[in-house]
Design a protein around this motif. Structure first.
Motif, PDB file in Angstrom:
ATOM      1  N   VAL A 139       0.861  -1.191   0.000  1.00 60.53           N
ATOM      2  CA  VAL A 139       0.000   0.000   0.000  1.00 60.53           C
ATOM      3  C   VAL A 139       0.890   1.230   0.000  1.00 60.53           C
ATOM      4  O   VAL A 139       1.837   1.323   0.783  1.00 60.53           O
ATOM      5  CB  VAL A 139      -0.921   0.037   1.248  1.00 60.53           C
ATOM      6  N   LYS A 140       0.598   2.169  -0.882  1.00 61.64           N
ATOM      7  CA  LYS A 140       1.379   3.406  -0.964  1.00 61.64           C
ATOM      8  C   LYS A 140       0.880   4.391   0.081  1.00 61.64           C
ATOM      9  O   LYS A 140      -0.291   4.688   0.152  1.00 61.64           O
ATOM     10  CB  LYS A 140       1.212   3.984  -2.374  1.00 61.64           C
ATOM     11  N   GLN A 141       1.792   4.895   0.929  1.00 64.30           N
ATOM     12  CA  GLN A 141       1.422   5.900   1.932  1.00 64.30           C
ATOM     13  C   GLN A 141       2.459   7.003   1.910  1.00 64.30           C
ATOM     14  O   GLN A 141       3.590   6.804   2.330  1.00 64.30           O
ATOM     15  CB  GLN A 141       1.365   5.276   3.328  1.00 64.30           C
ATOM     16  N   GLY A 142       2.097   8.162   1.414  1.00 68.47           N
ATOM     17  CA  GLY A 142       3.041   9.270   1.344  1.00 68.47           C
ATOM     18  C   GLY A 142       3.993   9.120   0.165  1.00 68.47           C
ATOM     19  O   GLY A 142       4.058   8.072  -0.474  1.00 68.47           O
ATOM     20  N   LYS A 143       4.747  10.157  -0.085  1.00 74.75           N
ATOM     21  CA  LYS A 143       5.635  10.154  -1.245  1.00 74.75           C
ATOM     22  C   LYS A 143       6.930   9.399  -0.989  1.00 74.75           C
ATOM     23  O   LYS A 143       7.606   9.015  -1.929  1.00 74.75           O
ATOM     24  CB  LYS A 143       5.949  11.590  -1.668  1.00 74.75           C
ATOM     25  N   SER A 144       7.318   9.223   0.271  1.00 79.70           N
ATOM     26  CA  SER A 144       8.555   8.514   0.584  1.00 79.70           C
ATOM     27  C   SER A 144       8.235   7.174   1.220  1.00 79.70           C
ATOM     28  O   SER A 144       7.698   7.099   2.322  1.00 79.70           O
ATOM     29  CB  SER A 144       9.431   9.343   1.532  1.00 79.70           C
ATOM     30  N   ALA A 145       8.590   6.092   0.530  1.00 87.21           N
ATOM     31  CA  ALA A 145       8.341   4.748   1.058  1.00 87.21           C
ATOM     32  C   ALA A 145       9.205   4.485   2.285  1.00 87.21           C
ATOM     33  O   ALA A 145       8.769   3.829   3.237  1.00 87.21           O
ATOM     34  CB  ALA A 145       8.613   3.716  -0.036  1.00 87.21           C
ATOM     35  N   LEU A 146      10.441   4.984   2.292  1.00 85.38           N
ATOM     36  CA  LEU A 146      11.333   4.756   3.431  1.00 85.38           C
ATOM     37  C   LEU A 146      10.808   5.457   4.684  1.00 85.38           C
ATOM     38  O   LEU A 146      10.752   4.860   5.762  1.00 85.38           O
ATOM     39  CB  LEU A 146      12.745   5.258   3.090  1.00 85.38           C
ATOM     40  N   TRP A 147      10.401   6.711   4.550  1.00 85.62           N
ATOM     41  CA  TRP A 147       9.900   7.432   5.725  1.00 85.62           C
ATOM     42  C   TRP A 147       8.593   6.817   6.216  1.00 85.62           C
ATOM     43  O   TRP A 147       8.343   6.754   7.432  1.00 85.62           O
ATOM     44  CB  TRP A 147       9.707   8.911   5.379  1.00 85.62           C
ATOM     45  N   SER A 148       7.771   6.349   5.296  1.00 82.11           N
ATOM     46  CA  SER A 148       6.533   5.676   5.690  1.00 82.11           C
ATOM     47  C   SER A 148       6.840   4.440   6.533  1.00 82.11           C
ATOM     48  O   SER A 148       6.208   4.192   7.568  1.00 82.11           O
ATOM     49  CB  SER A 148       5.738   5.282   4.433  1.00 82.11           C
ATOM     50  N   HIS A 149       7.828   3.655   6.120  1.00 83.01           N
ATOM     51  CA  HIS A 149       8.241   2.469   6.875  1.00 83.01           C
ATOM     52  C   HIS A 149       8.763   2.881   8.260  1.00 83.01           C
ATOM     53  O   HIS A 149       8.430   2.254   9.276  1.00 83.01           O
ATOM     54  CB  HIS A 149       9.331   1.725   6.088  1.00 83.01           C
ATOM     55  N   LEU A 150       9.566   3.950   8.301  1.00 79.18           N
ATOM     56  CA  LEU A 150      10.100   4.419   9.584  1.00 79.18           C
ATOM     57  C   LEU A 150       8.983   4.861  10.532  1.00 79.18           C
ATOM     58  O   LEU A 150       9.042   4.618  11.738  1.00 79.18           O
ATOM     59  CB  LEU A 150      11.069   5.581   9.335  1.00 79.18           C
ATOM     60  N   LEU A 151       7.953   5.513   9.979  1.00 80.15           N
ATOM     61  CA  LEU A 151       6.832   5.954  10.823  1.00 80.15           C
ATOM     62  C   LEU A 151       6.079   4.765  11.405  1.00 80.15           C
ATOM     63  O   LEU A 151       5.667   4.775  12.575  1.00 80.15           O
ATOM     64  CB  LEU A 151       5.890   6.844  10.016  1.00 80.15           C
ATOM     65  N   HIS A 152       5.880   3.717  10.584  1.00 82.75           N
ATOM     66  CA  HIS A 152       5.255   2.490  11.113  1.00 82.75           C
ATOM     67  C   HIS A 152       6.106   1.903  12.240  1.00 82.75           C
ATOM     68  O   HIS A 152       5.584   1.474  13.277  1.00 82.75           O
ATOM     69  CB  HIS A 152       5.097   1.454   9.992  1.00 82.75           C
ATOM     70  N   TYR A 153       7.405   1.882  12.016  1.00 79.64           N
ATOM     71  CA  TYR A 153       8.317   1.336  13.026  1.00 79.64           C
ATOM     72  C   TYR A 153       8.271   2.175  14.303  1.00 79.64           C
ATOM     73  O   TYR A 153       8.205   1.656  15.418  1.00 79.64           O
ATOM     74  CB  TYR A 153       9.734   1.323  12.439  1.00 79.64           C
ATOM     75  N   GLN A 154       8.250   3.494  14.139  1.00 76.17           N
ATOM     76  CA  GLN A 154       8.213   4.398  15.295  1.00 76.17           C
ATOM     77  C   GLN A 154       6.952   4.185  16.126  1.00 76.17           C
ATOM     78  O   GLN A 154       7.006   4.124  17.358  1.00 76.17           O
ATOM     79  CB  GLN A 154       8.296   5.842  14.811  1.00 76.17           C
ATOM     80  N   ALA A 155       5.835   4.035  15.439  1.00 80.66           N
ATOM     81  CA  ALA A 155       4.569   3.836  16.156  1.00 80.66           C
ATOM     82  C   ALA A 155       4.608   2.566  16.999  1.00 80.66           C
ATOM     83  O   ALA A 155       4.102   2.541  18.127  1.00 80.66           O
ATOM     84  CB  ALA A 155       3.423   3.780  15.154  1.00 80.66           C
ATOM     85  N   ARG A 156       5.244   1.511  16.454  1.00 82.31           N
ATOM     86  CA  ARG A 156       5.296   0.239  17.201  1.00 82.31           C
ATOM     87  C   ARG A 156       6.282   0.310  18.357  1.00 82.31           C
ATOM     88  O   ARG A 156       6.053  -0.266  19.419  1.00 82.31           O
ATOM     89  CB  ARG A 156       5.705  -0.896  16.255  1.00 82.31           C
ATOM     90  N   GLU A 157       7.409   0.996  18.139  1.00 85.51           N
ATOM     91  CA  GLU A 157       8.479   0.981  19.132  1.00 85.51           C
ATOM     92  C   GLU A 157       8.239   1.938  20.294  1.00 85.51           C
ATOM     93  O   GLU A 157       8.707   1.687  21.399  1.00 85.51           O
ATOM     94  CB  GLU A 157       9.814   1.330  18.458  1.00 85.51           C
ATOM     95  N   GLU A 158       7.530   3.019  20.035  1.00 83.42           N
ATOM     96  CA  GLU A 158       7.407   4.032  21.087  1.00 83.42           C
ATOM     97  C   GLU A 158       6.665   3.522  22.310  1.00 83.42           C
ATOM     98  O   GLU A 158       6.920   3.975  23.426  1.00 83.42           O
ATOM     99  CB  GLU A 158       6.735   5.292  20.531  1.00 83.42           C
ATOM    100  N   THR A 159       5.752   2.568  22.126  1.00 72.82           N
ATOM    101  CA  THR A 159       5.039   2.014  23.280  1.00 72.82           C
ATOM    102  C   THR A 159       5.960   1.192  24.177  1.00 72.82           C
ATOM    103  O   THR A 159       5.750   1.085  25.378  1.00 72.82           O
ATOM    104  CB  THR A 159       3.879   1.131  22.800  1.00 72.82           C
TER     105      THR A 159
END
Length: 1304
Positions: free
Chosen positions: A810-830
Motif C-alpha cells: 500500500v502506498k502511503q506518502g511520497k517517501s516509502a522509506l519514511w513511511s516504513h520508519l513511521l510504522h516502526y516508530q509507532a510500534r516501538e514508542e510504546t
C-alpha cells in the motif's frame, strides 16, 4: 531467390516492415480484459474488451520478428472501444515504439477509426451486457467510486476509471451511456498500423490517412488497396542518408527525407507541438530530469501527445541516449510496470476529468510527473539546474517566436500561423485572426480536454481563423446542412509556392523548426564536453581485455574533468557524469578504438573537431558565458534543399496478380486483403534496394572474417552482450508475455539490479573518499570535494528510496522509506519507556568511557534520530525527512545498523511488502546491509554540511588537570565555540554545574558540564575559554575542553594544558584553543573505529614542552627541523587556497594549529632565546617584541629613526601601532596569545616580512638571543622572508574569535 527471401533480404532497407490490422474478432466475440483493472460498475460501452491482431503482412521479417502481443497492446492500449451513432467517431492517430532487449527500436504508427458492427452476435452480447448492468446498477448515472484496494497498482487503475463516468461526459443516448440494439447503431474501433525501422511519422500518418479515406470515400480507390500496401511494404526503400524520397499514397504523393552522416539523427516528431504543450521553461526542467535519469511519468488523454513529448525529449539528449525503461504509451494491462524500482520514462493515459490527487503512484520520491494536458510538471526535490538555464530558455523562445509559436505552455495550437491540419479529406491552412471565431476560441480555451475539440468543431474553427469568406460560407453551409468535411475544394490541398501543397509547406516548416530547436541543445553539449576526450582513460590494450575487466576499470577521469569546468556548471555536471547514459557514451568512445564508431558519437566527435578548427581551445573557453548556436540557418537549409529537390522516387503502386472477386469494395468497411499477394515481395526489387542489400552482405562478410581472425565469435559475442548490458539489464521489460512466471522473473531481475547498483555505489563512494586521501599518504589533504560527495550521497538516497518502493503493498506518502520508519516508530514508542536502558531495544547504543572522553554517554537509536529529524521545522516533506535521516545515519556511521534494526521487525515488513519485494529477499538484503556497512570506514559530514540553518544542542565539558589540587576555580568561567559556519557567542557557565565522575580505577574527578543550543556551527574549529579572575582560587589549570554535537554525536577535543589566571604562566585569563575530532575508543567495534585522518591539533602540552623546555629538560628541535616545520606550514596554507572555496575548511587550524604557522614561528623565535629565569620570572618571546618596539619608539623620539629610509620608517610605525593595539585590547589573552595574534595579523595584512628585518636589526636582540640563534643568522632570516613572501598571493581572513577586541 525466392519471394520470401527477397522480402526478408531487403528488410533492412525497406521503408516499412509490416502492415497490421487490429480490431474485434467476430469469432471469439467480446472478451473482457482482466489485466486492465476492470470496473464492472461502468457502462458496457466504456468497459475494456480485448482486441486482436486480425492480420499482418508479411508473416515475418527475419531482422524484425513480429511480436503479436506487443503490437496488439500498443495499437489499442485500452483495447476495443465501442460507440453508438450519438458519439463522436473521429479517427485518431497515435504512434508507439517497441524497444528490444538489445536497446534497438521499432516504430509503429496507428490510424484508429470506427467501423459499424455487423455481427448480430456482438450486438446481442452488448445488449445483454447493458441490460445486466442496468439491473445491477439502477442508479448507474452516478456510479460510486471503486472500493479501496490493497494494492497501490489496483487503486491506480481504479482511479483512472473513476472519473470516466456518464455523469462526467455528455449522455451518449437517451439512456445516458446505454445501448438499445433496436434503436442504436453500434460501432467498434479498428486500427491500421505500419511498423517501420525509422520514425518517419509524417509520411506514415499521411499514408494511413489516405488508406482510410479510400475506405470511407463514396467511390472505390483507383487501385485495390493491396496494391498500395504491397508498394509501401516491398517497393518503397528507406531514403539513403542525406537524401529525400518521394513515394505515392492512394491519392497524393508523400515525401520524406533522412539527415546526412554529419547531421543530427532523424527525429520526425514535431517539437513545434511539444514546446507549446509544456512551455519552454517546463520543457527545459523535464529535459534536465531526463539527463539526471529520474523516474519520469507523462500523463495525457491523448496517446499521440504522450509519444510526441517522450520522443521529443529523448531526441534532445543528443549525443546521449536514454538507457533505462522506455514505454511512452503504457497499456492499461501493464500498470504494474510503474512499480519498477529503476529510472524510467513512461506515458500513462488519463481519462477526462481524472483528479491528479487521486492518482496513487508506487513511488514519487524521485518522480518527475508531467501533466501534459494541464501544461504543468511536478518536480522532485533538490536537484541541480541545467547550466545557463535562463539563457537557454531565451534562445529557445526566440527560435519558437520566429515560427510564430508562443514559448508559454498552454497556448492553443491554433495560434501557430500558417499551420495546416488534415481533417478527413480536407486540408486547410489556418491563421489566427480572431474574427467571429471568438466563441469557438473560448470553447477551445475552456475545453477540459485542452483543445481536443470534436472533429467538425475543430474543422470549423480552423476554417474560420483563416478567411472571412470562409466564415460566410460556413454560415451558408449551416443553413443548407452541408458538413465542413465535404467542402473539398475550399483551401484544401491547394497548391502553394512551386507547385507544393500547403501540407508539404507545413511539413517543411516543422522539419526546420525541429532541427533548429535540437541544434540549440546539441550546441550546449558541444560546448560543455568539448574536451571530454582528454579525460577518457584508454587503459586496455585490446577489446577482449577491456570487455573482460569492464566492471573493475575506471574509464573517465571525473575529478580532473570537473576541476577543468566553470564553477557554475559543477552541480549539474557532477550529477550527470554519474549517470548510465554518460557511462555508455564513454564506453562507446573507448570501443570505437576497435569497432566502427556508434553513429551519434561519430556525429558529435565531428562537431567537436569542427569547433576546434574555428575556435582553438583556450582558457577563455572555461568561461561560463553562454554561447549561442551558430549553425541554425545552415541546418535548416540542408533540410529545405532535400525537400525542395527530391533525390529519389519510388516505384508507383500498380496492379498485382490477384484473384478476381475477393476483397469487394464496401464503403465504410475495411476489406479483407488477399494475404497471398502481400506475404511476399517482388523477386526483383528496384536497383536501389539491390545495391544496398549487396553492400550490406559485403559488410557482413567482412565483419565475420574480422571476428574470426581476432577472437572466437561466440566468446566475443558473450563478452559484448555482458559489457553492453552492464547496468542496462533492466532497460526494457517484455510486453508480450504477462504470465505470473514472467512477472516474477522480471521482479527478480529488479532485485538483482538493485543489489548490483548498491554494490557499485558504495564502492564508488569508498574509492572516491579513500583514494584521494591515500594520495596524500593519509594526511587528508586531497579529500573528495564536497560537490562530488554530495552528488554520490544524493544518488545513494535515491537508491534507498527505490529499494523501499519496490513491492509495496500500500502506498502511503511520497517517501516509502519514511513511511516504513513511521510504522516502526509507532510500534516501538510504546515499548520505549520500559526498555529505555536496554541496549538491545535501543539499537546501537554506545557508552563512551568517562576517563577517555569525559562525556556522558549519548543515546543512539533509530527512533532518537527520527525525532531529531521531525523536530527540524526547515524540512517540510516526507522525502526531505527521509533524506535527512539517511544523511544523519551516514554521518553517525549507523546507517547499516539502523536499517538492519528497522528490517528486524519482520512482521511489519511482511505487512508492508509483497513477497517478491527486495526487502523480503533475505540473502540479497543481508548483502545490501553489508555493502552499506562498508561506508563506516570513512568520515562523512553530509548532515552537518547540508542543514546549515537548523538549531543544534551542544554539550561543553571543561576538564581540569586532575593530578593537581587546582582542579577547580572560584571564578566565573565562560566559553565561546566557533565553527566553519559561525560561533555560539559567549556562554557564561554557572558554578553549580560541577560534576564528579569516576574513571576505570574508581578515582573521582571533577569537571564542568554545560549545555547550550545555537544555530549549526558546522565543523568546530576553535573554543575561546576564559574566566573573570574572581574569588580566592582564581588560578585554573585546564587540561582540555570537550564539545559534542548532540545530534550527530561528533565530539571535538580542544587541548589546553595551560594555566588561566593572573600571575601564573603567561598571565592569560582567556585562551583560543584549536579543535580536533576526538577518535572513538579502541574498544568500540572496528566498523565504527576505522576513520579517515584527524584534523590538525591545537598547541597543547606537547608543543609547549618543545618550545619552552628549559636547560636540557625536554626536546629541542634542530635548526633544520624548525625550517622544515615553517616550510610545511606555509605549504599547507598555499594548498588550502588552491582548493575550491567551498572545500577549503578552516584556515585557523593552518595558522594556529599544532603544526600551524604560529607554532612554527614560535619555534623559530625560541631558538637561542635567553629565557633563563631572572628573579624566578619566565621571559616570553612577546617580552622581546615589546622591548624592540619600546626601543624603536624611543629612538624615534630622539630622532635616530629620521635618517632611515621612508618605507622602513613606515614599517616601524606599523609594527608599533599593531603591538600597541594588541596590548590595549580589553582581552586578557596572555603573552603567548598576543604573539599568536601579532603573527596572524601580520600574515593577513602582508606585514610579516617587513617586520622581521626590524626585529633582527634591533640592538635588543643581542641581549636576549645567543649568538647561534636563527634570528641572528642573516641568511636564515632572508630564507624565512622568501618563504613567507609566498603568502602574499592569498587573501588571508581571520576568524572573529582571533581578532575580537582589536582596534586597528
Amino acid at each position: 531467390m525466392s519471394g520470401t527471401n527477397a522480402a526478408s533480404g531487403a528488410a533492412p532497407c525497406r521503408f516499412a516492415h509490416y502492415f497490421v490490422i487490429c480490431g474485434i474478432d467476430t469469432e471469439t466475440g467480446l472478451e473482457p480484459d482482466e489485466l486492465a483493472g476492470e470496473n464492472f460498475e461502468q457502462s458496457p460501452l466504456k468497459r475494456t474488451f480485448k482486441s486482436k491482431v486480425l492480420a499482418h503482412y508479411p508473416e515475418n521479417v527475419e531482422w524484425n520478428p513480429f511480436d503479436q502481443d506487443a503490437v496488439n497492446m500498443l495499437c489499442m492500449p485500452k483495447g476495443l472501444s465501442f460507440r453508438t451513432q450519438a458519439d463522436s467517431r473521429e479517427p485518431q492517430f497515435h504512434s508507439f515504439l517497441i524497444t528490444r532487449e538489445d536497446g534497438s527500436r521499432t516504430y509503429g504508427f496507428v490510424h484508429t477509426f470506427y467501423e459499424e458492427v455487423t455481427s448480430p452476435q456482438i450486438c446481442s452480447a452488448m445488449q445483454t451486457l447493458y441490460q445486466m448492468h442496468q439491473a445491477e446498477n439502477p442508479s448507474s448515472a452516478t456510479p460510486s467510486s471503486s472500493s479501496s484496494s490493497s494494492s497501490s497498482m489496483d487503486s491506480l487503475a481504479s482511479s483512472l476509471d473513476e472519473a470516466d463516468s456518464p455523469s462526467s461526459s455528455s449522455c451518449r443516448s437517451a439512456a445516458c451511456g446505454g445501448y438499445d440494439a433496436s434503436r442504436d447503431t453500434l460501432y467498434v474501433s479498428k486500427a491500421l498500423c505500419l511498423i517501420t525501422p525509422m520514425p518517419f511519422m509524417h509520411a506514415c500518418r499521411r499514408f494511413l490517412s489516405q488508406v482510410h479515406r479510400a475506405v470511407t470515400a463514396s467511390l472505390p480507390p483507383p487501385l485495390p488497396l493491396e496494391s498500395y500496401v504491397h508498394n509501401i511494404l516491398y517497393e518503397v526503400p528507406l531514403p539513403p542518408p542525406g537524401r529525400s524520397l518521394k513515394f505515392h499514397g492512394v491519392y497524393e504523393p508523400i515525401v520524406c527525407q533522412r539527415p546526412g552522416p554529419g547531421e543530427l539523427p532523424l527525429a520526425d516528431f514535431p517539437l513545434g507541438q511539444t514546446f507549446p504543450l509544456l512551455g519552454v521553461e517546463n520543457l527545459v526542467q523535464l529535459f534536465n530530469c531526463t539527463l539526471l535519469e529520474m523516474q519520469i511519468l507523462l500523463y495525457s488523454q491523448d496517446y499521440q501527445r504522450l509519444m510526441t513529448v517522450a520522443e521529443g525529449i529523448t531526441t534532445l539528449l543528443f549525443p546521449f541516449q536514454w538507457q533505462h525503461v522506455y514505454v511512452p504509451i503504457l497499456p492499461a494491462s501493464l500498470l504494474h510496470f510503474l512499480d519498477a524500482p529503476v529510472p524510467y520514462l513512461m506515458g500513462l493515459q488519463s481519462k477526462e476529468g481524472t483528479d491528479r490527487s487521486k492518482l496513487e503512484l508506487p513511488q514519487e520520491a524521485n518522480l518527475c510527473f508531467v501533466d501534459i494536458d494541464n501544461h504543468c510538471i511536478e518536480l522532485p526535490e533538490d536537484f541541480p539546474q541545467f547550466p545557463n538555464k535562463p539563457e537557454l530558455i531565451q534562445e529557445l523562445s526566440e527560435v519558437l517566436l520566429r515560427y510564430g509559436i508562443s514559448p508559454v505552455g498552454g497556448a492553443p495550437p491554433t495560434s501557430v500561423p500558417t499551420s495546416t491540419t488534415t481533417l478527413g479529406s480536407v486540408s486547410v491552412s489556418t491563421r489566427h485572426t480572431g474574427l467571429k471565431s471568438q466563441q469557438a476560441l473560448r470553447e477551445l480555451e475552456d475545453d477540459g480536454r485542452n483543445g481536443n475539440l470534436g472533429g467538425e468543431q475543430l474543422a470549423v474553427l480552423e476554417l474560420l481563423q483563416g478567411n472571412a469568406t470562409l466564415e460566410r460560407l460556413q454560415a451558408l453551409a449551416k443553413r443548407t446542412g452541408v458538413r465542413v468535411e465535404a467542402l473539398r475544394g475550399v483551401g484544401g490541398e491547394g497548391e502553394a509556392q512551386g507547385g507544393r501543397t500547403a501540407v508539404d509547406e507545413e511539413e517543411l516548416r516543422n522539419a526546420k523548426l525541429n532541427v533548429q530547436l535540437r541544434e540549440v541543445f546539441a550546441s550546449r553539449f558541444t560546448m560543455m564536453f568539448a574536451d571530454y576526450e582528454a579525460f577518457v582513460i584508454q587503459s586496455a590494450p585490446d577489446l577482449e581485455s577491456w570487455l573482460t575487466n569492464r566492471e573493475q576499470m575506471h574509464n573517465f577521469d571525473k575529478a580532473s574533468f570537473l576541476s577543468d569546468q566553470p564553477e557554475p556548471y559543477l552541480p549539474f555536471l557532477s550529477h550527470f557524469i554519474e549517470t548510465q547514459m554518460f557511462a555508455t557514451f564513454i564506453d562507446n568512445k573507448i570501443m570505437s578504438q576497435w569497432e566502427e564508431k556508434e553513429p551519434l558519437l561519430r556525429v558529435f566527435d565531428g562537431r567537436i573537431d569542427k569547433a576546434r578548427l574555428y575556435n582553438v581551445r583556450a582558457p577563455s573557453l572555461r568561461s561560463s558565458n553562454y554561447q549561442r548556436c551558430t549553425i541554425l540557418k545552415e541546418s535548416a537549409q540542408a533540410i529545405e534543399q532535400r525537400l525542395l529537390k527530391i533525390d529519389h522516387t519510388a516505384i508507383h503502386p500498380h496492379l498485382l496478380d490477384m484473384k478476381i472477386g475477393q476483397g469487394k469494395y464496401e464503403q465504410g468497411f475495411f476489406p479483407k486483403l488477399q494475404s497471398d499477394v502481400l506475404s511476399v515481395g517482388p523477386t526483383n526489387n528496384n536497383r536501389w534496394s539491390n545495391r544496398t542489400a549487396t553492400a550490406q552482405r559485403r559488410k557482413d562478410r567482412h565483419r565475420q572474417q574480422t571476428e574470426h581472425l581476432t577472437l572466437d565469435n561466440d566468446l566475443k559475442e558473450k563478452y559484448m552482450q555482458e559489457a553492453r548490458s552492464l547496468g542496462k539489464n533492466l532497460r526494457q521489460p517484455k510486453l508480450s508475455d504477462l504470465s505470473p512466471a514472467v512477472i516474477a522473473q522480471t521482479n527478480w531481475k529488479f532485485v538483482e539490479g538493485l543489489l548490483k547498483e548498491c554494490r557499485m555505489k558504495t564502492k564508488r563512494m569508498l574509492v572516491e573518499k579513500m583514494g584521494r586521501e591515500a594520495v596524500e599518504l593519509g594526511h587528508g589533504e586531497a579529500n573528495i570535494t564536497g560537490l562530488e560527495e554530495n552528488t554520490l550521497i544524493a544518488s545513494l538516497c535515491d537508491l534507498l528510496e527505490r529499494i523501499w518502493s519496490h513491492g509495496l503493498q500500500v502506498k502511503q506518502g511520497k517517501s516509502a522509506l519514511w513511511s516504513h520508519l513511521l510504522h516502526y516508530q509507532a510500534r516501538e514508542e510504546t515499548l520505549e519507556q520500559q526498555q529505555a536502558e536496554s541496549p538491545v531495544s535501543n539499537g546501537p547504543e554506545r557508552r563512551k568511557s568517562e576517563s577517555s572522553l569525559g562525556m556522558p554517554s549519548l543515546r543512539e537509536s533509530v527512533i532518537q534520530d527520527m525525532r531529531h529529524i521531525q523536530s527540524m521545522g526547515e524540512i517540510k516533506t516526507d522525502v526531505g525527512r527521509a533524506r535527512a535521516w539517511i544523511r544523519l545515519s551516514l554521518e553517525k556511521k549507523l546507517l547499516s545498523q539502523h536499517l538492519k534494526r528497522l528490517l528486524s521487525r519482520q512482521a511489519l515488513t511482511k505487512k508492508l511488502y509483497k513477497r517478491y519485494a527486495f526487502l523480503r529477499c533475505e540473502e540479497e538484503k543481508e548483502q545490501f546491509l553489508f555493502h552499506l556497512l562498508s561506508l563506516n570506514t570513512v568520515d562523512y559530514f553530509c548532515f552537518t554540511s547540508v542543514f546549515t540553518t537548523i538549531m543544534i544542542p551542544y554539550r561543553a565539558v571543561i576538564i581540569p588537570i586532575k593530578k593537581l589540587s587546582n582542579a577547580m576555580t572560584t571564578s566565573n568561567p565562560w566559553v565561546c565555540v566557533s565553527g566553519e559556519l559561525g560561533d555560539s557567542g559567549v556562554r557564561q557557565i554557572t558554578k553549580n554545574v560541577l560534576e564528579i565522575t569516576f574513571d576505570s580505577a574508581f578515582r573521582p574527578h571533577t569537571h564542568i558540564d554545560a549545555m547550550f543550543k545555537c544555530q549549526n556551527l558546522g565543523k568546530l574549529t576553535t573554543v575561546q575559554l576564559g574566566h573573570d579572575n574572581s574569588g580566592l582560587l582564581a588560578k585554573w589549570l585546564v587540561d582540555c575542553v570537550m564539545v559534542r554535537n548532540e545530534i550527530t554525536g561528533h565530539t571535538y577535543k580542544f587541548p589546553c594544558g595551560r594555566w588561566l589566571g593572573k600571575g601564573v604562566d603567561d598571565g592569560s585569563l582567556e585562551r583560543v584553543l584549536i579543535g580536533e575530532l576526538a577518535s572513538p575508543n579502541a574498544d568500540e567495534d572496528c566498523g565504527r573505529g576505522c576513520r579517515t585522518p584527524d584534523m590538525q591539533h591545537s598547541p597543547g602540552q606537547t608543543r609547549r614542552a618543545s618550545i619552552t623546555s628549559m636547560g636540557g629538560r625536554g626536546y629541542k628541535p634542530t635548526s633544520a627541523q624548525i625550517q622544515e616545520a615553517i616550510g610545511e606550514a606555509v605549504n599547507s596554507i598555499c594548498k588550502h587556497f588552491h582548493k575550491p572555496e567551498k572545500e577549503r575548511g578552516s584556515l585557523t587550524i593552518l595558522l594556529c594549529g599544532e603544526v600551524g604557522l604560529v607554532g612554527a614561528l614560535e619555534l623559530f623565535f625560541h631558538n637561542g632565546f635567553k629565557s633563563a629565569r631572572l628573579f624566578q620570572k619566565t621571559v616570553f618571546v612577546w617580552d622581546f617584541v615589546e622591548k624592540a618596539v619600546a626601543y624603536m619608539e624611543s629612538a624615534d623620539q630622539m630622532g635616530d629613526m629620521q635618517e632611515t629610509a621612508e618605507p622602513l620608517g613606515l614599517t616601524c610605525v606599523s609594527l608599533c601601532h599593531y603591538v600597541s593595539a594588541i596590548n590595549s585590547s580589553p582581552r586578557n589573552i596572555g603573552k603567548d596569545g598576543k604573539f599568536q595574534l601579532l603573527v596572524c595579523l601580520g600574515a593577513r595584512d602582508r606585514l610579516l616580512i617587513q617586520w622581521l628585518p626590524l626585529l633582527v636589526e634591533c640592538p635588543v636582540i643581542q641581549r636576549m638571543y645567543e649568538e647561534s640563534a636563527l634570528l641572528r643568522d642573516r641568511t636564515t632570516v632572508n630564507d624565512l622572508i622568501a618563504v613567507l613572501q609566498t603568502l602574499h598571493d592569498f587573501p588571508i581572513t581571520l576568524e572573529a574569535s582571533l581578532v575580537k577586541g582589536i582596534d586597528l
